[in-house]
Design a protein around this motif. Structure first.
Motif, PDB file in Angstrom:
ATOM      1  N   TYR A 108       7.055  32.999  15.604  1.00  0.00           N
ATOM      2  CA  TYR A 108       7.923  32.402  14.607  1.00  0.00           C
ATOM      3  C   TYR A 108       9.369  32.651  14.964  1.00  0.00           C
ATOM      4  CZ  TYR A 108       4.176  30.907  11.808  1.00  0.00           C
ATOM      5  OH  TYR A 108       3.076  30.246  11.381  1.00  0.00           O
ATOM      6  N   ARG A 112      17.971  30.047  11.058  1.00  0.00           N
ATOM      7  CA  ARG A 112      18.954  30.625  10.161  1.00  0.00           C
ATOM      8  C   ARG A 112      19.280  32.057  10.582  1.00  0.00           C
ATOM      9  NH1 ARG A 112      18.247  31.216   3.681  1.00  0.00           N
ATOM     10  NH2 ARG A 112      16.411  32.400   4.271  1.00  0.00           N
ATOM     11  N   ARG A 113      18.200  32.815  10.902  1.00  0.00           N
ATOM     12  CA  ARG A 113      18.416  34.206  11.272  1.00  0.00           C
ATOM     13  C   ARG A 113      19.294  34.310  12.524  1.00  0.00           C
ATOM     14  NH1 ARG A 113      17.623  38.829   9.785  1.00  0.00           N
ATOM     15  NH2 ARG A 113      15.965  39.160   8.300  1.00  0.00           N
ATOM     16  N   LEU A 117      22.970  34.265  10.570  1.00  0.00           N
ATOM     17  CA  LEU A 117      23.090  35.712  10.383  1.00  0.00           C
ATOM     18  C   LEU A 117      23.547  36.412  11.657  1.00  0.00           C
ATOM     19  CD1 LEU A 117      19.915  36.323   8.209  1.00  0.00           C
ATOM     20  CD2 LEU A 117      22.278  36.040   7.470  1.00  0.00           C
ATOM     21  N   ASN A 162       5.470  42.579  14.937  1.00  0.00           N
ATOM     22  CA  ASN A 162       5.181  41.963  13.649  1.00  0.00           C
ATOM     23  C   ASN A 162       6.280  41.025  13.167  1.00  0.00           C
ATOM     24  OD1 ASN A 162       3.051  41.887  12.014  1.00  0.00           O
ATOM     25  ND2 ASN A 162       3.449  43.801  10.952  1.00  0.00           N
TER      26      ASN A 162
ATOM     27  N   ASP C  88       3.155  49.520  11.891  1.00  0.00           N
ATOM     28  CA  ASP C  88       4.549  49.134  12.086  1.00  0.00           C
ATOM     29  C   ASP C  88       5.470  50.061  11.284  1.00  0.00           C
ATOM     30  OD1 ASP C  88       5.000  48.204   9.533  1.00  0.00           O
ATOM     31  OD2 ASP C  88       5.424  46.147  10.103  1.00  0.00           O
ATOM     32  N   PRO C  89       6.786  50.021  11.535  1.00  0.00           N
ATOM     33  CA  PRO C  89       7.673  51.033  10.947  1.00  0.00           C
ATOM     34  C   PRO C  89       7.650  51.040   9.417  1.00  0.00           C
ATOM     35  CG  PRO C  89       8.827  49.772  12.628  1.00  0.00           C
ATOM     36  CD  PRO C  89       7.505  49.134  12.458  1.00  0.00           C
ATOM     37  N   ILE C  92       2.895  48.932   7.587  1.00  0.00           N
ATOM     38  CA  ILE C  92       1.881  47.875   7.582  1.00  0.00           C
ATOM     39  C   ILE C  92       1.092  47.956   8.885  1.00  0.00           C
ATOM     40  CG2 ILE C  92       1.526  45.377   7.611  1.00  0.00           C
ATOM     41  CD1 ILE C  92       4.066  45.166   5.889  1.00  0.00           C
ATOM     42  N   ALA C  94      -0.257  46.275  11.599  1.00  0.00           N
ATOM     43  CA  ALA C  94      -0.052  44.925  12.142  1.00  0.00           C
ATOM     44  C   ALA C  94      -1.253  44.498  12.970  1.00  0.00           C
ATOM     45  CB  ALA C  94       1.194  44.916  13.011  1.00  0.00           C
ATOM     46  N   ASP C 135       3.736  29.206   7.824  1.00  0.00           N
ATOM     47  CA  ASP C 135       4.276  30.523   8.145  1.00  0.00           C
ATOM     48  C   ASP C 135       3.257  31.448   8.794  1.00  0.00           C
ATOM     49  OD1 ASP C 135       6.740  29.900   7.175  1.00  0.00           O
ATOM     50  OD2 ASP C 135       6.283  30.582   5.137  1.00  0.00           O
ATOM     51  N   VAL C 136       1.996  31.021   8.793  1.00  0.00           N
ATOM     52  CA  VAL C 136       0.957  31.863   9.374  1.00  0.00           C
ATOM     53  C   VAL C 136       0.247  31.047  10.447  1.00  0.00           C
ATOM     54  CG1 VAL C 136      -1.117  33.198   8.908  1.00  0.00           C
ATOM     55  CG2 VAL C 136       0.649  33.032   7.176  1.00  0.00           C
ATOM     56  N   VAL C 151       2.641  39.762   5.676  1.00  0.00           N
ATOM     57  CA  VAL C 151       3.886  40.251   6.291  1.00  0.00           C
ATOM     58  C   VAL C 151       4.892  39.130   6.529  1.00  0.00           C
ATOM     59  CG1 VAL C 151       3.078  40.097   8.671  1.00  0.00           C
ATOM     60  CG2 VAL C 151       4.742  41.829   8.059  1.00  0.00           C
ATOM     61  N   GLN C 155       9.109  39.018   5.995  1.00  0.00           N
ATOM     62  CA  GLN C 155      10.155  38.523   6.900  1.00  0.00           C
ATOM     63  C   GLN C 155      11.026  37.498   6.201  1.00  0.00           C
ATOM     64  OE1 GLN C 155      10.373  40.300   9.266  1.00  0.00           O
ATOM     65  NE2 GLN C 155       8.331  41.019   9.810  1.00  0.00           N
ATOM     66  N   LYS C 156      10.391  36.629   5.438  1.00  0.00           N
ATOM     67  CA  LYS C 156      11.143  35.591   4.723  1.00  0.00           C
ATOM     68  C   LYS C 156      12.072  36.219   3.687  1.00  0.00           C
ATOM     69  CE  LYS C 156       9.187  31.093   4.500  1.00  0.00           C
ATOM     70  NZ  LYS C 156       8.446  30.137   3.675  1.00  0.00           N
ATOM     71  N   LYS C 158      13.257  39.197   3.596  1.00  0.00           N
ATOM     72  CA  LYS C 158      14.341  39.928   4.250  1.00  0.00           C
ATOM     73  C   LYS C 158      15.432  38.970   4.703  1.00  0.00           C
ATOM     74  CE  LYS C 158      12.308  43.947   6.497  1.00  0.00           C
ATOM     75  NZ  LYS C 158      11.777  44.307   7.828  1.00  0.00           N
ATOM     76  N   GLU C 159      14.997  37.843   5.271  1.00  0.00           N
ATOM     77  CA  GLU C 159      15.962  36.871   5.768  1.00  0.00           C
ATOM     78  C   GLU C 159      16.806  36.333   4.607  1.00  0.00           C
ATOM     79  OE1 GLU C 159      14.371  34.036   8.604  1.00  0.00           O
ATOM     80  OE2 GLU C 159      15.797  32.570   7.836  1.00  0.00           O
ATOM     81  N   GLN C 160      16.118  36.072   3.507  1.00  0.00           N
ATOM     82  CA  GLN C 160      16.824  35.562   2.332  1.00  0.00           C
ATOM     83  C   GLN C 160      17.844  36.585   1.847  1.00  0.00           C
ATOM     84  OE1 GLN C 160      16.465  32.467   1.286  1.00  0.00           O
ATOM     85  NE2 GLN C 160      18.085  32.785  -0.222  1.00  0.00           N
ATOM     86  N   ASP C 162      19.201  38.992   3.538  1.00  0.00           N
ATOM     87  CA  ASP C 162      20.283  39.119   4.519  1.00  0.00           C
ATOM     88  C   ASP C 162      21.278  37.976   4.382  1.00  0.00           C
ATOM     89  OD1 ASP C 162      19.295  41.417   5.469  1.00  0.00           O
ATOM     90  OD2 ASP C 162      18.440  40.595   7.321  1.00  0.00           O
ATOM     91  N   SER C 163      20.743  36.766   4.151  1.00  0.00           N
ATOM     92  CA  SER C 163      21.661  35.633   4.101  1.00  0.00           C
ATOM     93  C   SER C 163      22.514  35.674   2.823  1.00  0.00           C
ATOM     94  CB  SER C 163      20.903  34.316   4.200  1.00  0.00           C
ATOM     95  OG  SER C 163      20.181  34.105   3.022  1.00  0.00           O
TER      96      SER C 163
END
Lengths: 166, 451, 227
Positions: A108, A112-113, A117, A162, C88-89, C92, C94, C135-136, C151, C155-156, C158-160, C162-163
């Motif tokens: 993926y 945007r990222r 960003l 991940n 994962d950190p 989770i 993975a 997304d999967v 998961v 990610q989504k 987090k991106e939101q 961050d933006s």
């Protein structure tokens, strides 16, 4: 034994050559000979004017036909390429572009990222598109994982499997 | 003059190389057919996925893993037995070692392929190299099986060199093969010395590697925390079982090829007697391990462990379990502890039983633990499909085929070692005996008696 | 860094299997069909275990929703030969499908039996195939899969965040099962954040985890039923 090799050599060479030729010269023909240079330099458009998804969404997507329709609607234009666009617009039909920069299904990538960003220039991954007079037929970079990882390591950003593989 | 003498005396040993009857071709044809069918089913499996096997959740390991453990187990016959016999200077080893080593090389190759057959994504096998993690027991396996395969093929090849040179000198066809493989062997003193040293180093090295191989295979199971697998004695238990099935396989091969290639002059009653004693001992050791393993489980009576325990003793797997006990313990001990039944036929029957029993043991270790998950899931019964049977038959076919082809090109009994035995073993044994006995016994006396 | 965890209140759970369905749709989990299912090849990232107690007529049925328990000490990640599954950190476990070689060792090692294997190339009825979650990824044949705490949603989110230049907020990232549960039996959040719902719930005396004695330290907790 020696004779076999003598006869086999040209055969192998021919096979290898056809392989190389067919491998490099992929017969990708875009529906319209799109001129990025013309649009950016003469018309004065920025990348995101048409590729508007890039900054706001994870998927960039190809600009839709309405975007083209903002400027093109003449199906009878004397320029053949313009006329083709016009006819797609008048029929409100998707232009069947062939996607060149393909990320595999299991990876993926969010535009945007990376663009909004991380503030990465379009040129980093797509090259000097504004200098191109013809549409893409091969990608600017081979989109391989090692290429992604390289940049992620250099810029010390998340490197966890991940975060890209789902 | 000596050479001609030797050739005349050991004519029987060249028989399999120089006489190829129609039976050989029929046999090869039959085995090739089986192999082709196995390959065909494997191609189908690659095309459609592992769905065409009988595996499911939670029984996600079946025949392939069972056969993997089984074949690798048999491989212990060879190199380990041959190395131990050489190391202990057992004079009777001479006609046996070669066959034992061939078994190892062939069976190891077959067994080593099984995890790949079992893999859902076989084309990703290289991930083991590019991103392998040493903390996984599977990687320990890859490492130790590769080492064992390398060591045991070299260990097979080195003592073969003088024999290849004999074949080269006889002008046996295909000449280029023997020319190439004999590596310029002339039998000089220096060459002999180097060869002897190389064999000595290898036979010492091969023993710990062999032990490690099966220990590590047991670790695949023992390192998990699953009931029935998480056991500290699994390492030695698997090694003992491996040697047990290995000896049985060796005995079967010896009996079969002795009959087919008329090797009665070399493989005598005494060889079978000694090896079958070993088989009897291993049977008792196997019983001891099995007994300890299950008694600990039973006495502790932990519910999850008991589910697996009863699945084996009284549940769905009880027929296999009790057949295993009969095949691995009751029959071999019954036959081999009685001197009347301990003849070639008896040994053959016992060995076949042991192979069946040991295969069942692998099945009984792999499947029941998976069939009884700790949480309450509905579990089906594992029924292997034609694919799995075909690939099993294919494995056995490759084994026989490999042996036949080896016998077609190379002597199954080490010619030079037999020759060496004729020349030196009497004085060597006499010397050794005199070193055992009180000083007043003269070496020459022993020699006289021996002659 | 967050440590994601889940609390399932068995007192609220009715066993309706809405979480199972939500999970299947969200994660493109393959539909295997009747025959395969009878063989035991049903693929469920979220399953409901049923437990029957007592003799007729005094029987009682108990339900236990079971996602991947996301252990802090996972037996499955230890044995993976290629790091296709790892912790994962953010806690989770993975499961990286393109890396998996399909040896199924993790399936054998998991004491909770939560993993499924793609015995065949997955396929969906036509209507469903058009509605797959982009997304999967759809998994190929021959790899192991399991619940990932959705998961991709993390990610989504987090991106939101961050933006919008802010921290990730509570309840911004929730797996499909927790989101869809009609009785709100499933709570989800950061176990390390002192004020999150889950960190308060795990202080309850009713709390337990599955097969605690194995020391796997699951991050999926259960609240026992009140008799």
């Amino acid at each position: 034994m020696k004779n076999t090799i003598k006869y086999l050599t040209p055969v192998i060479l021919v096979i290898a050559l056809t392989g190389i030729i067919s491998g490099t010269n992929q017969d990708v023909r875009q529906p319209i000979s799109f001129n990025h240079k013309l649009h950016t330099e003469e018309v004065g458009l920025a990348c995101v004017d048409c590729h508007s998804n890039v900054e706001k969404h994870s998927r960039a997507l190809i600009p839709n036909i309405e975007t083209c329709g903002d400027c093109h609607d003449d199906a009878e234009d004397e320029n053949r390429e313009k006329a083709k666009v016009g006819s797609y617009v008048s029929r409100n039909e998707k232009i069947p572009w062939i996607q060149i920069h393909v990320v595999p299904d299991h990876a993926y990538f969010s535009h945007r990222r990376h663009v909004t960003l991380a503030k990465i220039e379009c040129q980093t991954c797509h090259g000097e598109v504004s200098e191109m007079e013809r549409p893409f037929i091969i990608p600017f970079v081979e989109l391989e994982m090692s290429w992604c990882i390289n940049c992620h390591e250099k810029s010390k950003v998340v490197n966890d499997c991940n975060s890209c593989h789902r | 003059m000596q050479k001609n003498d030797l050739l005349e005396k050991d004519r029987d040993l060249f028989y399999s190389i120089e006489h190829t009857g129609p039976a050989f071709y029929w046999m090869v044809g039959l085995l090739m057919t089986i192999l082709a069918f196995a390959l065909f089913t494997y191609i189908i499996q690659i095309k459609f996925g592992l769905g065409i096997t009988g595996l499911a959740q939670p029984i996600s390991w079946g025949f392939y893993i069972v056969n993997f453990v089984f074949f690798i187990g048999i491989s212990h016959a060879g190199t380990l037995i041959s190395a131990i016999l050489r190391l202990s200077k057992a004079e009777w080893r001479r006609p046996i070692t070669r066959m034992a080593e061939v078994i190892t090389a062939i069976v190891l190759a077959i067994g080593g392929l099984h995890p790949i057959i079992d893999q859902g994504q076989p084309e990703r096998i290289l991930h083991l190299v590019t991103s392998g993690r040493l903390q996984s027991p599977l990687l320990w396996d890859v490492t130790s099986i590769t080492a064992y395969f390398a060591a045991s093929t070299v260990y097979l090849y080195l003592p073969l060199i003088p024999d290849i040179a004999i074949l080269r000198d006889r002008g046996t066809k295909p000449r280029w093969l023997y020319q190439f493989l004999s590596w310029g062997w002339q039998g000089t003193e220096r060459q002999k010395k180097i060869l002897e040293r190389a064999i000595n180093i290898l036979m010492v090295m091969v023993i710990p590697i062999a032990v490690s191989v099966h220990t590590v295979i047991s670790y695949i199971f023992a390192m998990t925390i699953q009931p029935g697998w998480h056991s500290t004695i699994f390492g030695p238990y698997f090694v003992a079982g491996a040697i047990f099935s290995g000896i049985a396989a060796l005995l079967i091969v010896m009996i079969a090829f002795r009959k087919v290639y008329h090797l009665e002059r070399y493989l005598k009653e005494i060889h079978f007697k000694y090896l079958s004693t070993l088989l009897l001992i291993m049977s008792l050791i196997w019983f001891y391990f099995t007994f300890s393993e299950y008694l600990t489980t039973f006495y502790g009576h932990e519910p999850d462990e008991m589910k697996v325990f009863f699945y084996k003793f009284t549940g769905d797997f009880s027929p296999y379990f009790w057949i295993m006990v009969i095949c691995n313990f009751i029959i071999p001990v019954g036959i081999l502890s009685n001197s009347k039944t301990r003849n070639i036929t008896g040994i053959f029957i016992a060995s076949v039983c042991v192979l069946i029993g040991m295969w069942l043991e692998r099945l009984i270790i792999v499947v029941p633990s998976l069939a009884n998950p700790r949480l309450e899931y509905p579990t089906g019964i594992y029924i292997p499909t034609l694919t799995e049977w075909a690939l099993f038959a294919g494995g056995v076919a490759v084994f026989i085929l490999g042996f036949l082809i080896f016998a077609k090109y190379f002597p199954l009994i080490s010619i030079w070692e037999i020759e060496e035995g004729r020349e030196t073993s009497i004085s060597e044994v006499a010397h050794r005996l005199s070193s055992y006995l009180p000083d007043d016994v003269e070496q020459d006396e022993i020699k006289k008696i021996l002659k | 860094m967050a440590r994601w965890g889940m609390v399932i209140d068995l007192n609220k759970c009715t066993g309706c299997a809405e979480c199972v369905t939500a999970c299947k749709v969200e994660n493109n989990v393959a539909v295997v069909g009747k025959d395969e299912s009878e063989m035991g090849r049903t693929m469920l990232w979220m399953d409901i275990l049923t437990h029957y107690e007592g003799e007729y007529p005094n029987t009682k049925v108990r339900y236990l929703p079971r996602p991947c328990l996301q252990c802090d000490n996972p037996p499955c990640t230890k044995v993976c030969p290629v790091r296709a599954t790892y912790l994962d950190p953010e806690g989770i476990v993975a499961q990286i499908f393109p890396q998996c070689i399909g040896c199924r060792y993790c399936m054998a090692a998991c004491p909770y039996t939560v993993k499924s294997f793609n015995w065949y190339e997955p396929h969906w009825p036509q209507e469903m195939a058009a509605a797959l979650n982009p997304d999967v990824s759809a998994r190929p044949a021959g790899v192991v899969e399991k619940c990932t705490f959705c998961v991709h949603r993390l990610q989504k989110a987090k991106e939101q965040a961050d933006s919008e230049n802010r921290e990730l907020q509570d309840n911004e990232y929730i797996p499909a099962c927790a989101e869809d549960c009609p009785t709100q039996a499933i709570s989800f959040g950061d176990l390390d954040s002192p004020h999150s719902e889950v960190s308060e719930l795990i202080r309850s005396p009713r709390i337990f985890t599955l097969l605690e004695e194995l020391g796997t330290e699951p991050k999926v907790y259960y609240l026992s039923e009140i008799e």
